[in-house]
Design a protein around this motif. Structure first.
Motif, PDB file in Angstrom:
ATOM      1  N   PRO A  18      22.170   5.435 -38.613  1.00 36.31           N
ATOM      2  CA  PRO A  18      21.994   4.200 -37.846  1.00 36.31           C
ATOM      3  C   PRO A  18      20.647   3.558 -38.159  1.00 36.31           C
ATOM      4  O   PRO A  18      19.696   4.247 -38.537  1.00 36.31           O
ATOM      5  N   PRO A  19      20.534   2.240 -37.986  1.00 37.85           N
ATOM      6  CA  PRO A  19      19.263   1.574 -38.296  1.00 37.85           C
ATOM      7  C   PRO A  19      18.141   1.953 -37.337  1.00 37.85           C
ATOM      8  O   PRO A  19      16.965   1.924 -37.706  1.00 37.85           O
ATOM      9  N   ASP A  20      18.496   2.292 -36.097  1.00 38.95           N
ATOM     10  CA  ASP A  20      17.498   2.688 -35.107  1.00 38.95           C
ATOM     11  C   ASP A  20      18.179   3.504 -34.020  1.00 38.95           C
ATOM     12  O   ASP A  20      19.413   3.542 -33.915  1.00 38.95           O
ATOM     13  N   TYR A  23      11.486   7.250 -35.117  1.00 38.04           N
ATOM     14  CA  TYR A  23      12.656   7.348 -36.000  1.00 38.04           C
ATOM     15  C   TYR A  23      12.467   6.394 -37.159  1.00 38.04           C
ATOM     16  O   TYR A  23      12.220   5.199 -36.958  1.00 38.04           O
ATOM     17  N   THR A  24      12.555   6.934 -38.368  1.00 39.59           N
ATOM     18  CA  THR A  24      12.495   6.092 -39.564  1.00 39.59           C
ATOM     19  C   THR A  24      13.629   6.493 -40.506  1.00 39.59           C
ATOM     20  O   THR A  24      13.962   7.681 -40.622  1.00 39.59           O
ATOM     21  N   VAL A  25      14.208   5.496 -41.162  1.00 44.22           N
ATOM     22  CA  VAL A  25      15.280   5.729 -42.119  1.00 44.22           C
ATOM     23  C   VAL A  25      14.658   5.973 -43.492  1.00 44.22           C
ATOM     24  O   VAL A  25      13.892   5.152 -43.987  1.00 44.22           O
ATOM     25  N   ASP A  26      14.978   7.115 -44.108  1.00 42.73           N
ATOM     26  CA  ASP A  26      14.432   7.463 -45.412  1.00 42.73           C
ATOM     27  C   ASP A  26      15.439   7.276 -46.535  1.00 42.73           C
ATOM     28  O   ASP A  26      15.067   7.245 -47.709  1.00 42.73           O
ATOM     29  N   GLY A  27      16.710   7.198 -46.203  1.00 43.32           N
ATOM     30  CA  GLY A  27      17.765   7.041 -47.195  1.00 43.32           C
ATOM     31  C   GLY A  27      19.093   6.842 -46.493  1.00 43.32           C
ATOM     32  O   GLY A  27      19.147   6.768 -45.268  1.00 43.32           O
TER      33      GLY A  27
END
Length: 327
Positions: free
Chosen positions: A70-72, A97-101
């Motif tokens: 999810p984006p966030d 929360y951060t998206v790494d891939g």
């Protein structure tokens, strides 16, 4: 007849020695025991880890349905029927929360204890995957790959294949695929709706008729039997696959799963046949002790039996709530 002075002196010395031993035991207990505030901090950090675990499980379900994280966290928590805590239980600050891939991400939280110290003093054990120091700590995770037959896999296959073959007689059609899956919880059961991954709790206290209707739908079958237990005033309803649900005063009060149970697990992945290592590595404090039933354990509000007390033991029974188990 006069008392023996030597006997009196030896008695007094024994009393003095016993007093010293008792005093030393009390002092040692005080030195080992953490203060109430430290114990409270350990419980709060254990709660933070439990909430991070639930977020990880929800992200896995999201990826299995959508082939991407999810984006966030707000988007994840907003899924219909989803019950997630995405903020710190004390400060109210959102977990990082951060998206790494496409399937990788990082979760962050701020802790008030050091797991090395807490575990050494007999506090909550959360396995190495959630070890942390005092202060901000981040954890890199990779979500579980989509399961065969999920919406994401089907979409990818449809876009790359020139044509979709008709299903054969041995292949289930899309309408025959299960619309939901069931998970075991200490507070009841939880239904995960596919493919969205949204969740709906079936909490203890839910009415009997409503509970039975929901389980018939998610399990795709009717109960195999029903029997009462006059000793504890509860009724057991048995289902295909080994699940039993317990009812009292026309309400859902407990569930149990025996050695023949298969296909069901807790959200932490604990199921019949799980190893002791998996049980103790689930992020929940586990207590194991002998009982009249055998080697009994409790992990939060879920309890059960192991087939031995050894390190290679496996889970043979699971239950939660009121189950009328004879001891």
């Amino acid at each position: 007849m006069s008392a023996d002075p030597k006997h009196d002196r030896s008695g007094r010395w024994l009393a003095v020695i016993a007093s010293v031993v008792v005093l030393a035991t009390v002092v040692a207990a005080v030195l080992v025991m953490d203060s109430p505030s430290v114990q409270r901090d350990a419980r709060l950090d254990s709660r933070r880890i439990d909430e991070l675990n639930r977020i990880v499980q929800a992200i896995d379900i999201h990826v299995q349905a959508n082939d991407t994280v999810p984006p966030d966290l707000a988007t994840l928590a907003a899924q219909p029927g989803q019950q997630l805590s995405i903020v710190d239980p004390v400060t109210g600050t959102a977990y990082g929360y951060t998206v790494d891939g496409a399937r990788s991400y990082t979760l962050c939280a701020e802790f008030v204890t050091d797991t090395a110290r807490v575990q050494a003093r007999g506090g909550p054990w959360n396995a190495g995957e959630w070890n942390h120091d005092v202060g901000p700590q981040c954890f890199s995770r990779t979500a579980t790959a989509p399961k065969p037959g999920s919406r994401a896999v089907a979409s990818s296959a449809a876009s790359s294949a020139p044509a979709t073959p008709e299903p054969t007689a041995s292949e289930p059609t899309a309408s025959e695929q299960p619309a939901a899956t069931l998970a075991l919880e200490g507070e009841g059961l939880r239904i995960f709706v596919l493919p969205s991954g949204s969740a709906r709790p079936v909490a203890f206290g839910t009415g009997k008729a409503e509970t039975l209707a929901m389980l018939r739908k998610v399990l795709g079958a009717a109960p195999t039997g029903e029997s009462g237990n006059s000793d504890c005033g509860a009724t057991r309803v048995r289902w295909p696959g080994g699940l039993a649900t317990w009812f009292a005063d026309d309400a859902f009060v407990g569930w149990s799963l025996g050695p023949d149970g298969s296909g069901l697990s807790t959200v932490d992945g604990i199921a019949i046949g799980s190893t002791r290592a998996a049980l103790e590595g689930g992020g929940t404090v586990v207590e194991i002790a002998p009982s009249s039933l055998g080697t009994e354990f409790s992990a939060g509000q879920v309890a059960g039996l192991l087939d031995s007390a050894g390190p290679d033991a496996r889970v043979t029974h699971l239950w939660a709530g009121r189950t009328c188990i004879a001891r």
